[in-house]
Design a protein around this motif. Sequence first.
Motif, short mmCIF file in Angstrom:
data_model
loop_
_atom_site.label_atom_id
_atom_site.label_comp_id
_atom_site.label_asym_id
_atom_site.label_seq_id
_atom_site.Cartn_x
_atom_site.Cartn_y
_atom_site.Cartn_z
N ASP A 25 11.82 -8.02 2.85
CA ASP A 25 11.00 -9.23 2.79
C ASP A 25 11.58 -10.29 3.71
O ASP A 25 12.80 -10.45 3.80
N LEU A 26 10.71 -11.02 4.39
CA LEU A 26 11.15 -12.13 5.24
C LEU A 26 11.20 -13.42 4.43
O LEU A 26 10.25 -13.75 3.70
N LEU A 27 12.31 -14.14 4.56
CA LEU A 27 12.41 -15.45 3.92
C LEU A 27 11.80 -16.52 4.82
O LEU A 27 11.13 -17.42 4.35
N PHE A 28 12.08 -16.41 6.11
CA PHE A 28 11.46 -17.30 7.09
C PHE A 28 11.60 -16.69 8.48
O PHE A 28 12.39 -15.77 8.69
N ARG A 29 10.82 -17.22 9.41
CA ARG A 29 10.84 -16.75 10.79
C ARG A 29 11.39 -17.81 11.74
O ARG A 29 11.28 -19.01 11.47
N ASP A 30 11.94 -17.35 12.83
CA ASP A 30 12.41 -18.22 13.89
C ASP A 30 11.26 -19.11 14.37
O ASP A 30 10.16 -18.63 14.66
N GLY A 31 11.50 -20.43 14.41
CA GLY A 31 10.49 -21.36 14.89
C GLY A 31 9.61 -21.97 13.81
O GLY A 31 8.89 -22.94 14.08
N GLU A 32 9.65 -21.43 12.60
CA GLU A 32 8.87 -22.02 11.51
C GLU A 32 9.45 -23.37 11.09
O GLU A 32 10.65 -23.61 11.23
N ALA A 33 8.59 -24.22 10.56
CA ALA A 33 9.05 -25.50 10.05
C ALA A 33 10.05 -25.28 8.92
O ALA A 33 9.82 -24.45 8.03
N ALA A 34 11.17 -25.97 8.99
CA ALA A 34 12.25 -25.76 8.02
C ALA A 34 12.05 -26.66 6.80
O ALA A 34 11.96 -27.88 6.93
N GLU A 35 12.03 -26.05 5.63
CA GLU A 35 11.89 -26.78 4.38
C GLU A 35 13.13 -26.67 3.50
O GLU A 35 13.43 -27.58 2.73
N TYR A 36 13.85 -25.55 3.59
CA TYR A 36 14.94 -25.29 2.64
C TYR A 36 16.19 -24.80 3.36
O TYR A 36 16.14 -24.27 4.46
N PHE A 37 17.33 -24.97 2.68
CA PHE A 37 18.49 -24.14 2.99
C PHE A 37 18.76 -23.28 1.75
O PHE A 37 18.24 -23.55 0.67
N TYR A 38 19.56 -22.23 1.92
CA TYR A 38 19.63 -21.19 0.92
C TYR A 38 21.07 -20.84 0.54
O TYR A 38 21.99 -21.00 1.34
N CYS A 39 21.23 -20.34 -0.68
CA CYS A 39 22.49 -19.76 -1.14
C CYS A 39 22.18 -18.41 -1.77
O CYS A 39 21.29 -18.31 -2.63
N VAL A 40 22.88 -17.38 -1.32
CA VAL A 40 22.66 -16.03 -1.86
C VAL A 40 23.35 -15.91 -3.22
O VAL A 40 24.54 -16.19 -3.35
N LEU A 41 22.60 -15.49 -4.22
CA LEU A 41 23.15 -15.28 -5.56
C LEU A 41 23.49 -13.80 -5.79
O LEU A 41 24.49 -13.50 -6.44
N SER A 42 22.66 -12.91 -5.27
CA SER A 42 22.94 -11.48 -5.36
C SER A 42 22.25 -10.77 -4.21
O SER A 42 21.27 -11.27 -3.65
N GLY A 43 22.79 -9.61 -3.85
CA GLY A 43 22.23 -8.88 -2.72
C GLY A 43 22.73 -9.42 -1.39
O GLY A 43 23.71 -10.18 -1.33
N TYR A 44 22.03 -9.03 -0.31
CA TYR A 44 22.43 -9.43 1.03
C TYR A 44 21.22 -9.86 1.84
O TYR A 44 20.13 -9.29 1.70
N VAL A 45 21.43 -10.87 2.66
CA VAL A 45 20.37 -11.39 3.52
C VAL A 45 20.84 -11.31 4.97
O VAL A 45 21.96 -11.68 5.30
N ARG A 46 19.98 -10.82 5.80
CA ARG A 46 20.28 -10.61 7.22
C ARG A 46 19.67 -11.73 8.05
O ARG A 46 18.47 -12.02 7.94
N LEU A 47 20.47 -12.35 8.91
CA LEU A 47 20.00 -13.35 9.85
C LEU A 47 20.01 -12.73 11.23
O LEU A 47 21.01 -12.15 11.65
N TYR A 48 18.90 -12.82 11.96
CA TYR A 48 18.84 -12.18 13.26
C TYR A 48 17.84 -12.87 14.17
O TYR A 48 17.01 -13.67 13.73
N ARG A 49 17.95 -12.56 15.45
CA ARG A 49 17.01 -13.06 16.45
C ARG A 49 16.36 -11.89 17.17
O ARG A 49 16.90 -10.80 17.23
#
Length: 207
Positions: A25-49
């Motif tokens: 699942d995508l949390l957000f895309r490059d270039g989208e309007a930024a509304e939030y910052f995030y903290c991972v509670l469980s699992g792993y999130v990948r940041l990429y370009r």
Amino acid sequence: MASLGPNALARMIDIATVTSYEARDLLFRDGEAAEYFYCVLSGYVRLYRLNKDGREADIRICGPGDTFAECLLSVGDTYYYNSQAAENATVARFELQKVRTIAEQEKDVAKAIIQCLSNYLRSTMDCIANDRLQTAPQRVAQYLLDNCPRDSASASIRLPFQKSLLAGKLGLAPEALSRAFSALRRAGVTVRGRIIQISDISALKQI
């Protein structure tokens, strides 16, 4: 959050929204309007370009306790990269504008943000230095050593995520990671799925 006083902590918890995502699942895309910052509670999130040809470059693999997109608290109104759940993940998200308001009123929050950004800058500098100073086998060896029990002659490690994520975390292509593991066999490293057996930690330290 651990450094916040009771009032500041209560205000931050009050604005947190906990959300779960399934793998890919995508949390957000490059270039989208930024509304939030995030903290991972469980699992792993990948940041990429992505480049114009669709090739992907991992920037960071975020695990439990890691935050991301917090740099937008001080500058920027769009996301600078894509964010995707690498596996089932639960995150807490904080509305940027509300956190900015709290930070203006609560010194604890402002200090915590500065500390968080400073820590991320230092880790980024370490990552750049390792990319330039270490070979692929050395990067893998260092990761394994960082996760070995102290004062042990041998160890068995279970990777917390797929090897493709480890490759991204270490700045390697998947095939480069495979070659690195092959090179480490002479140091007693054996790979079986996610299980990494290290028969001689002292030999690994010599890589």
